[in-house]
Design a protein around this motif. Structure first.
Motif, PDB file in Angstrom:
ATOM      1  N   ALA A   1       0.875  -1.174   0.000  1.00 44.61           N
ATOM      2  CA  ALA A   1       0.000   0.000   0.000  1.00 44.61           C
ATOM      3  C   ALA A   1       0.913   1.225   0.000  1.00 44.61           C
ATOM      4  N   SER A   2       0.910   1.962  -1.110  1.00 44.55           N
ATOM      5  CA  SER A   2       1.909   3.019  -1.302  1.00 44.55           C
ATOM      6  C   SER A   2       1.282   4.323  -1.773  1.00 44.55           C
ATOM      7  N   TYR A   3       1.919   5.418  -1.387  1.00 45.66           N
ATOM      8  CA  TYR A   3       1.560   6.729  -1.910  1.00 45.66           C
ATOM      9  C   TYR A   3       2.378   6.989  -3.173  1.00 45.66           C
ATOM     10  N   LEU A   4       1.745   7.638  -4.147  1.00 50.39           N
ATOM     11  CA  LEU A   4       2.434   7.985  -5.388  1.00 50.39           C
ATOM     12  C   LEU A   4       2.946   9.413  -5.315  1.00 50.39           C
ATOM     13  N   PHE A   5       4.234   9.580  -5.558  1.00 54.79           N
ATOM     14  CA  PHE A   5       4.837  10.901  -5.701  1.00 54.79           C
ATOM     15  C   PHE A   5       5.201  11.068  -7.176  1.00 54.79           C
ATOM     16  N   SER A   6       4.475  11.963  -7.866  1.00 53.78           N
ATOM     17  CA  SER A   6       4.729  12.239  -9.285  1.00 53.78           C
ATOM     18  C   SER A   6       5.726  13.383  -9.383  1.00 53.78           C
ATOM     19  N   ILE A   7       6.879  13.086  -9.963  1.00 51.55           N
ATOM     20  CA  ILE A   7       7.954  14.074 -10.080  1.00 51.55           C
ATOM     21  C   ILE A   7       8.148  14.402 -11.556  1.00 51.55           C
ATOM     22  N   GLU A   8       8.110  15.671 -11.866  1.00 53.63           N
ATOM     23  CA  GLU A   8       8.260  16.118 -13.252  1.00 53.63           C
ATOM     24  C   GLU A   8       9.410  17.109 -13.330  1.00 53.63           C
ATOM     25  N   LYS A   9      10.368  16.809 -14.211  1.00 59.92           N
ATOM     26  CA  LYS A   9      11.506  17.717 -14.429  1.00 59.92           C
ATOM     27  C   LYS A   9      11.356  18.359 -15.801  1.00 59.92           C
ATOM     28  N   GLN A  10      11.212  19.675 -15.810  1.00 61.68           N
ATOM     29  CA  GLN A  10      11.047  20.409 -17.061  1.00 61.68           C
ATOM     30  C   GLN A  10      12.320  21.191 -17.355  1.00 61.68           C
ATOM     31  N   TYR A  11      12.859  20.949 -18.544  1.00 64.11           N
ATOM     32  CA  TYR A  11      14.085  21.616 -18.976  1.00 64.11           C
ATOM     33  C   TYR A  11      13.713  22.693 -19.991  1.00 64.11           C
ATOM     34  N   ILE A  12      13.988  23.935 -19.640  1.00 66.60           N
ATOM     35  CA  ILE A  12      13.607  25.075 -20.474  1.00 66.60           C
ATOM     36  C   ILE A  12      14.864  25.826 -20.892  1.00 66.60           C
ATOM     37  N   SER A  13      15.028  25.989 -22.211  1.00 66.38           N
ATOM     38  CA  SER A  13      16.186  26.713 -22.738  1.00 66.38           C
ATOM     39  C   SER A  13      15.711  27.963 -23.456  1.00 66.38           C
ATOM     40  N   PRO A  14      16.337  29.109 -23.229  1.00 59.85           N
ATOM     41  CA  PRO A  14      15.922  30.333 -23.926  1.00 59.85           C
ATOM     42  C   PRO A  14      16.172  30.247 -25.431  1.00 59.85           C
ATOM     43  N   ASN A  15      17.071  29.342 -25.856  1.00 60.60           N
ATOM     44  CA  ASN A  15      17.386  29.193 -27.280  1.00 60.60           C
ATOM     45  C   ASN A  15      16.489  28.165 -27.967  1.00 60.60           C
ATOM     46  N   ASN A  16      15.581  27.551 -27.202  1.00 61.71           N
ATOM     47  CA  ASN A  16      14.732  26.510 -27.753  1.00 61.71           C
ATOM     48  C   ASN A  16      13.325  26.697 -27.192  1.00 61.71           C
ATOM     49  N   ALA A  17      12.357  26.856 -28.081  1.00 52.46           N
ATOM     50  CA  ALA A  17      10.978  27.101 -27.632  1.00 52.46           C
ATOM     51  C   ALA A  17      10.367  25.866 -26.983  1.00 52.46           C
ATOM     52  N   ALA A  18      10.856  24.670 -27.329  1.00 47.76           N
ATOM     53  CA  ALA A  18      10.290  23.428 -26.796  1.00 47.76           C
ATOM     54  C   ALA A  18      10.759  23.193 -25.364  1.00 47.76           C
ATOM     55  N   THR A  19       9.884  22.591 -24.558  1.00 49.90           N
ATOM     56  CA  THR A  19      10.225  22.205 -23.186  1.00 49.90           C
ATOM     57  C   THR A  19      10.363  20.693 -23.130  1.00 49.90           C
ATOM     58  N   ASN A  20      11.517  20.216 -22.692  1.00 48.28           N
ATOM     59  CA  ASN A  20      11.721  18.779 -22.535  1.00 48.28           C
ATOM     60  C   ASN A  20      11.326  18.382 -21.116  1.00 48.28           C
ATOM     61  N   THR A  21      10.516  17.329 -21.010  1.00 48.96           N
ATOM     62  CA  THR A  21       9.995  16.904 -19.713  1.00 48.96           C
ATOM     63  C   THR A  21      10.378  15.461 -19.420  1.00 48.96           C
ATOM     64  N   LEU A  22      10.926  15.240 -18.239  1.00 50.43           N
ATOM     65  CA  LEU A  22      11.220  13.894 -17.746  1.00 50.43           C
ATOM     66  C   LEU A  22      10.307  13.620 -16.566  1.00 50.43           C
ATOM     67  N   LYS A  23       9.574  12.501 -16.625  1.00 53.14           N
ATOM     68  CA  LYS A  23       8.663  12.137 -15.539  1.00 53.14           C
ATOM     69  C   LYS A  23       9.244  10.978 -14.729  1.00 53.14           C
ATOM     70  N   GLN A  24       8.887  10.989 -13.442  1.00 55.29           N
ATOM     71  CA  GLN A  24       9.287   9.900 -12.542  1.00 55.29           C
ATOM     72  C   GLN A  24       8.158   9.666 -11.551  1.00 55.29           C
ATOM     73  N   HIS A  25       7.777   8.412 -11.377  1.00 55.01           N
ATOM     74  CA  HIS A  25       6.747   8.052 -10.403  1.00 55.01           C
ATOM     75  C   HIS A  25       7.386   7.213  -9.302  1.00 55.01           C
ATOM     76  N   ASP A  26       7.399   7.757  -8.084  1.00 52.11           N
ATOM     77  CA  ASP A  26       7.940   7.049  -6.926  1.00 52.11           C
ATOM     78  C   ASP A  26       6.787   6.583  -6.045  1.00 52.11           C
ATOM     79  N   TYR A  27       6.811   5.301  -5.688  1.00 51.03           N
ATOM     80  CA  TYR A  27       5.783   4.716  -4.830  1.00 51.03           C
ATOM     81  C   TYR A  27       6.412   4.430  -3.466  1.00 51.03           C
ATOM     82  N   VAL A  28       5.879   5.079  -2.438  1.00 50.90           N
ATOM     83  CA  VAL A  28       6.468   5.018  -1.098  1.00 50.90           C
ATOM     84  C   VAL A  28       5.458   4.403  -0.129  1.00 50.90           C
TER      85      VAL A  28
END
Length: 203
Positions: free
Chosen positions: A145-172
């Motif tokens: 029986a675990s709680y979900l921690f949703s972690i999202e890392k957004q990488y934003i560059s001023p030279n690139n309009a696109a945002t790269n996103t890395l997701k991670q789901h930790d169950y504790v």
């Protein structure tokens, strides 16, 4: 009368000195990760390709090797090198560069948390949300029986309009710790790597 008053002042001064020397540690709302010297968790790691096919397997262990005092507060050093603590806000690690705690998992009712890190050429935003109710999660054939921690890392560059996103789901799981962690390919819902608890020892 003057002697009695002087004795009273001396006693009061001693009480103030001792109370200033000792920082009151507030008990955490919950013990997200049981921290006691000797506690150990062993994980199996599976790497996947983009079609969810398993590629490689490995394993590692993480243990609490000793405790230490920082700013008159008790912290625990893990074999991974992290310095961590269960605080009243949640499970935090000690950022030596900033000389301050940084939250990993927030306690119930704390809401979402977000940090921004600035690097040469880009910014990284780390956003974490927590489920309010535990859910049943399978890790290495065991269920928790675990709680979900949703972690999202957004990488934003001023030279690139696109945002790269890395997701991670930790169950504790309460009183056990991290039981599973799913890490996803960039801008994708495909699992890239999974960490699963295979055994643990709690003192």
């Amino acid at each position: 009368m003057k002697k009695v008053f002087s004795a009273f002042l001396c006693t009061l001064l001693l009480i103030l000195l001792f109370s200033c020397d000792r920082e009151n540690e507030v008990a955490p709302v919950e013990e997200t990760l049981p921290l006691q010297v000797g506690n150990e968790w062993v994980y199996e790691v599976t790497d996947f390709d983009t079609s969810a096919k398993p590629l490689t397997k490995s394993s590692y262990r993480n243990s609490v090797i000793r405790d230490t005092l920082i700013h008159r507060s008790t912290w625990y050093i893990l074999s991974s090198g992290s310095i961590v603590q269960n605080s009243k806000e949640g499970y935090v690690y000690y950022n030596e560069a900033g000389d301050q705690p940084v939250m990993i998992y927030q306690c119930p009712g704390y809401g979402g948390i977000g940090y921004m890190y600035e690097y040469p050429g880009y910014e990284m935003w780390v956003l974490t949300t927590r489920s309010q109710q535990p859910d049943t999660i399978t890790a290495a054939a065991e269920t928790y029986a675990s709680y979900l921690f949703s972690i999202e890392k957004q990488y934003i560059s001023p030279n690139n309009a696109a945002t790269n996103t890395l997701k991670q789901h930790d169950y504790v799981a309460p009183d056990i710790g991290l039981v599973r962690s799913d890490r996803y390919y960039v801008n994708s819902d495909n699992v890239m790597q999974r960490h699963e608890l295979v055994r643990y020892t709690l003192r």
